[in-house]
Scaffold this motif. Structure first.
Motif, PDB file in Angstrom:
ATOM      1  N   GLU A  91     -25.826 -20.266 -29.617  1.00 59.92           N
ATOM      2  CA  GLU A  91     -26.026 -20.048 -28.180  1.00 59.92           C
ATOM      3  C   GLU A  91     -25.011 -19.052 -27.610  1.00 59.92           C
ATOM      4  N   ILE A  92     -23.830 -18.981 -28.206  1.00 59.08           N
ATOM      5  CA  ILE A  92     -22.743 -18.173 -27.629  1.00 59.08           C
ATOM      6  C   ILE A  92     -23.133 -16.710 -27.373  1.00 59.08           C
ATOM      7  N   PRO A  93     -23.658 -15.982 -28.397  1.00 60.09           N
ATOM      8  CA  PRO A  93     -24.001 -14.579 -28.120  1.00 60.09           C
ATOM      9  C   PRO A  93     -25.045 -14.424 -27.016  1.00 60.09           C
ATOM     10  N   PHE A  94     -26.015 -15.351 -26.964  1.00 59.99           N
ATOM     11  CA  PHE A  94     -27.013 -15.273 -25.891  1.00 59.99           C
ATOM     12  C   PHE A  94     -26.342 -15.496 -24.537  1.00 59.99           C
ATOM     13  N   ALA A  95     -25.420 -16.451 -24.496  1.00 57.05           N
ATOM     14  CA  ALA A  95     -24.710 -16.747 -23.257  1.00 57.05           C
ATOM     15  C   ALA A  95     -23.907 -15.528 -22.808  1.00 57.05           C
ATOM     16  N   LEU A  96     -23.309 -14.818 -23.785  1.00 58.71           N
ATOM     17  CA  LEU A  96     -22.496 -13.650 -23.448  1.00 58.71           C
ATOM     18  C   LEU A  96     -23.324 -12.542 -22.805  1.00 58.71           C
ATOM     19  N   THR A  97     -24.605 -12.470 -23.156  1.00 61.44           N
ATOM     20  CA  THR A  97     -25.471 -11.489 -22.481  1.00 61.44           C
ATOM     21  C   THR A  97     -26.093 -12.103 -21.222  1.00 61.44           C
ATOM     22  N   ARG A  98     -25.619 -13.266 -20.842  1.00 64.49           N
ATOM     23  CA  ARG A  98     -26.149 -14.037 -19.717  1.00 64.49           C
ATOM     24  C   ARG A  98     -27.652 -14.277 -19.893  1.00 64.49           C
ATOM     25  N   TRP A  99     -28.030 -14.520 -21.123  1.00 68.08           N
ATOM     26  CA  TRP A  99     -29.418 -14.841 -21.511  1.00 68.08           C
ATOM     27  C   TRP A  99     -30.389 -13.754 -21.050  1.00 68.08           C
ATOM     28  N   ARG A 100     -29.947 -12.494 -21.162  1.00 66.42           N
ATOM     29  CA  ARG A 100     -30.808 -11.399 -20.724  1.00 66.42           C
ATOM     30  C   ARG A 100     -31.268 -10.537 -21.883  1.00 66.42           C
ATOM     31  N   ARG A 101     -30.466 -10.517 -22.949  1.00 66.57           N
ATOM     32  CA  ARG A 101     -30.794  -9.601 -24.025  1.00 66.57           C
ATOM     33  C   ARG A 101     -31.167 -10.372 -25.297  1.00 66.57           C
ATOM     34  N   TYR A 102     -32.268  -9.999 -25.879  1.00 72.42           N
ATOM     35  CA  TYR A 102     -32.724 -10.670 -27.097  1.00 72.42           C
ATOM     36  C   TYR A 102     -33.115  -9.633 -28.144  1.00 72.42           C
ATOM     37  N   ASN A 103     -32.291  -8.601 -28.295  1.00 69.04           N
ATOM     38  CA  ASN A 103     -32.582  -7.589 -29.300  1.00 69.04           C
ATOM     39  C   ASN A 103     -32.008  -7.995 -30.656  1.00 69.04           C
ATOM     40  N   THR A 104     -32.313  -7.204 -31.671  1.00 69.14           N
ATOM     41  CA  THR A 104     -31.919  -7.542 -33.039  1.00 69.14           C
ATOM     42  C   THR A 104     -30.405  -7.751 -33.158  1.00 69.14           C
ATOM     43  N   ALA A 105     -29.636  -6.910 -32.478  1.00 67.65           N
ATOM     44  CA  ALA A 105     -28.183  -7.012 -32.590  1.00 67.65           C
ATOM     45  C   ALA A 105     -27.699  -8.373 -32.093  1.00 67.65           C
ATOM     46  N   VAL A 106     -28.228  -8.832 -30.966  1.00 68.10           N
ATOM     47  CA  VAL A 106     -27.799 -10.124 -30.419  1.00 68.10           C
ATOM     48  C   VAL A 106     -28.236 -11.254 -31.350  1.00 68.10           C
ATOM     49  N   LEU A 107     -29.439 -11.146 -31.919  1.00 63.60           N
ATOM     50  CA  LEU A 107     -29.930 -12.181 -32.832  1.00 63.60           C
ATOM     51  C   LEU A 107     -29.052 -12.255 -34.080  1.00 63.60           C
ATOM     52  N   ILE A 108     -28.649 -11.083 -34.594  1.00 67.73           N
ATOM     53  CA  ILE A 108     -27.769 -11.054 -35.767  1.00 67.73           C
ATOM     54  C   ILE A 108     -26.410 -11.653 -35.408  1.00 67.73           C
ATOM     55  N   ALA A 109     -25.907 -11.296 -34.224  1.00 63.78           N
ATOM     56  CA  ALA A 109     -24.623 -11.845 -33.776  1.00 63.78           C
ATOM     57  C   ALA A 109     -24.711 -13.370 -33.694  1.00 63.78           C
ATOM     58  N   SER A 110     -25.853 -13.866 -33.259  1.00 61.25           N
ATOM     59  CA  SER A 110     -26.056 -15.302 -33.145  1.00 61.25           C
ATOM     60  C   SER A 110     -25.960 -15.974 -34.520  1.00 61.25           C
ATOM     61  N   GLY A 111     -26.645 -15.403 -35.498  1.00 60.75           N
ATOM     62  CA  GLY A 111     -26.587 -15.956 -36.855  1.00 60.75           C
ATOM     63  C   GLY A 111     -25.172 -15.905 -37.423  1.00 60.75           C
ATOM     64  N   MET A 112     -24.458 -14.809 -37.140  1.00 62.83           N
ATOM     65  CA  MET A 112     -23.112 -14.668 -37.698  1.00 62.83           C
ATOM     66  C   MET A 112     -22.119 -15.615 -37.018  1.00 62.83           C
ATOM     67  N   THR A 113     -22.317 -15.862 -35.721  1.00 66.35           N
ATOM     68  CA  THR A 113     -21.434 -16.814 -35.033  1.00 66.35           C
ATOM     69  C   THR A 113     -21.590 -18.192 -35.653  1.00 66.35           C
ATOM     70  N   ALA A 114     -22.844 -18.552 -36.000  1.00 60.62           N
ATOM     71  CA  ALA A 114     -23.065 -19.833 -36.646  1.00 60.62           C
ATOM     72  C   ALA A 114     -22.362 -19.875 -38.002  1.00 60.62           C
ATOM     73  N   SER A 115     -22.335 -18.744 -38.707  1.00 63.74           N
ATOM     74  CA  SER A 115     -21.627 -18.684 -39.989  1.00 63.74           C
ATOM     75  C   SER A 115     -20.146 -18.984 -39.819  1.00 63.74           C
ATOM     76  N   VAL A 116     -19.586 -18.507 -38.710  1.00 62.53           N
ATOM     77  CA  VAL A 116     -18.168 -18.745 -38.455  1.00 62.53           C
ATOM     78  C   VAL A 116     -17.924 -20.234 -38.192  1.00 62.53           C
ATOM     79  N   PHE A 117     -18.744 -20.805 -37.314  1.00 59.01           N
ATOM     80  CA  PHE A 117     -18.520 -22.194 -36.908  1.00 59.01           C
ATOM     81  C   PHE A 117     -18.772 -23.181 -38.041  1.00 59.01           C
ATOM     82  N   THR A 118     -19.807 -22.926 -38.848  1.00 58.37           N
ATOM     83  CA  THR A 118     -20.105 -23.889 -39.905  1.00 58.37           C
ATOM     84  C   THR A 118     -19.002 -23.929 -40.950  1.00 58.37           C
ATOM     85  N   MET A 119     -18.286 -22.825 -41.086  1.00 59.82           N
ATOM     86  CA  MET A 119     -17.194 -22.825 -42.052  1.00 59.82           C
ATOM     87  C   MET A 119     -16.145 -23.849 -41.641  1.00 59.82           C
TER      88      MET A 119
END
Lengths: 258, 197
Positions: B103-131
């Motif tokens: 949710e963090i990257p989406f929140a950072l765009t104030r839930w306005r942007r849903y392009n590939t870069a934001v989606l990738i950032a979302s997946g990578m943020t989850a990679s950080v947290f799950t570690m």
């Protein structure tokens, strides 16, 4: 026995046991958790081959954690006791690897013990009534869970349709493309049905802002409290035995003594 | 700027739940895959395929485009996993952390942007947290730092490719079937096609 304990209580007990087992890094304490949970499955009749198969992935992962820690763990003053090709297994690494492998097995087994006979509908109702999980989400989830048997039928339909058309994926990552080809129509059907279900729910007056009443009540019972108390007592007893035998080693407070 | 209604409708939540249930089944199906791969390549197996377990968040957020969708769908997927009996409280905590991270990257765009870069950032943020989650649950603290870094790099890649690109691909495939016409992603497709014609 399990039918009388609410899913909420089981989840809490599962959580407590899991936290406890993660706190230590000696091999003995998780072994005791493993033995107790196996005993509990046998005693409550949960033990079946089908359920134990679920432990297999944990088993593989545990084995991997074992040998990798045995060879590469961060240990001081370690003595190499065995070699296998380029791998050098240290005495302390082996103990640590064993401890972590047993921890993973214990986590897997605790899940099987506490949750394998849980009814999905009861779980959702329990979440709403005990944990104040939002009803709108809960009933959406319940509706979606009802789709699971239909999803299986639809899967067969899709398979038949693919076969008639002679579509098959070959080459690299064929299984991935096959999965994708099944997932899309499955999800598309699910979403279409979801829209109809949502309209049907609203048509029947489902609105989150009204005060809720429940056809099926799952009140918190004294037996639930006792179940949690009993679980905590067992956890405490395992730690007491471990400490008494001088086995106990804390994982996170620099308490490792080998 | 035109701002669509950000509140969830019942249709949104039922679709989130359906995505959660189907992805929950996929998540359960990937547990043995993780097990078998672990037998071959060790704990790296988990990092390699971990992205699979963040896909629900990304697909749902990309389709519905409202605050909290990524988080909630992941939690619903974790709950849907539980009756299968392989995922317990540990998976629920994992789901909460994964959903929060996605949710963090989406929140950072104030839930306005849903392009590939934001989606990738979302997946990578989850990679950080799950570690962090696995660090405690599986005792990764005992591994040498170099190896942990390598595991983390593999997991970040998995989060970007499998969760980010893969989760988006599923949603795009769904949009192509026309099933999403009443959702932001489906409407976007209709607009694009109208623009092209």
């Amino acid at each position: 026995m399990w039918n009388q304990i609410s899913p909420a209580a089981r989840l809490i007990a599962n959580l407590a046991a899991m936290f406890a087992v993660v706190m230590v890094n000696d091999p003995y304490t998780p072994t005791m958790f493993l033995v107790v949970s196996i005993a509990l499955t046998v005693w409550t009749g949960v033990l079946q081959g089908r359920r134990l198969v679920r432990l297999l992935p944990f088993g593989f992962f545990a084995f991997a954690m074992f040998w990798m820690n045995a060879a590469w763990a961060n240990v001081n003053d370690a003595v190499v006791v065995a070699t296998l090709g380029p791998l050098q297994f240290t005495d302390q690494g082996i103990v640590l690897g064993l401890a972590l492998a047993l921890r993973i097995l214990a986590v897997g087994m605790l899940t099987i013990v506490f949750l394998s006979t849980m009814d999905p509908t009861e779980m959702v109702l329990s979440l709403v009534q005990q944990f104040r999980f939002p009803p709108r989400l809960a009933y959406s989830l319940m509706a979606a869970l009802r789709f699971v048997p239909t999803l299986e039928t639809e899967m067969q339909l899709i398979r038949a349709a693919h076969r008639i058309r002679g579509t098959g994926a070959e080459g690299r990552l064929a299984w991935g493309r096959r999965l994708y080809r099944y997932a899309i129509p499955l999800l598309a059907g699910g979403i279409r049905r979801a829209e109809r279900v949502a309209i049907a729910m609203e048509a029947r007056g489902f609105a989150p802002q009204h005060p809720r009443t429940y056809m099926r009540k799952l009140p918190w019972r004294t037996s639930d409290t006792w179940f949690i108390v009993a679980s905590l007592v067992v956890i405490g007893a395992i730690f007491a035995v471990s400490a008494h035998m001088n086995w106990l080693s804390w994982a996170w407070f620099g308490g490792r003594e080998f | 700027m035109f701002m669509p209604d950000q509140r969830w409708t019942l249709r949104d939540t039922v679709v989130m739940a359906v995505l959660g249930v189907v992805y929950g089944a996929l998540y359960v199906g990937f547990v043995p895959v993780w097990g078998l791969l672990s037998g071959i390549i060790g704990p790296f197996a988990l990092d390699l395929i971990y992205g699979v377990w963040f896909m629900a968040s990304i697909t749902a957020a990309y389709i519905i485009r409202k605050p909290g969708v990524a988080f909630t769908t992941e939690v619903l997927a974790a709950l849907a996993e539980m009756p299968w009996g392989v995922a317990g409280a540990g998976a629920l905590i994992g789901g909460v952390m994964q959903g929060f991270a996605c949710e963090i990257p989406f929140a950072l765009t104030r839930w306005r942007r849903y392009n590939t870069a934001v989606l990738i950032a979302s997946g990578m943020t989850a990679s950080v947290f799950t570690m962090v989650h696995n660090w405690f649950l599986f005792g990764y603290n005992e591994f040498p730092v170099g190896m942990l870094m390598a595991m983390w790099a593999v997991r970040l890649l998995s989060g970007a490719l499998i969760a980010g690109i893969g989760g988006k691909a599923v949603a795009d495939g769904l949009a192509a079937t026309g099933a999403l016409r009443s959702f932001p992603l489906g409407r976007e497709r209709v607009r694009q096609q109208a623009g092209r014609a």
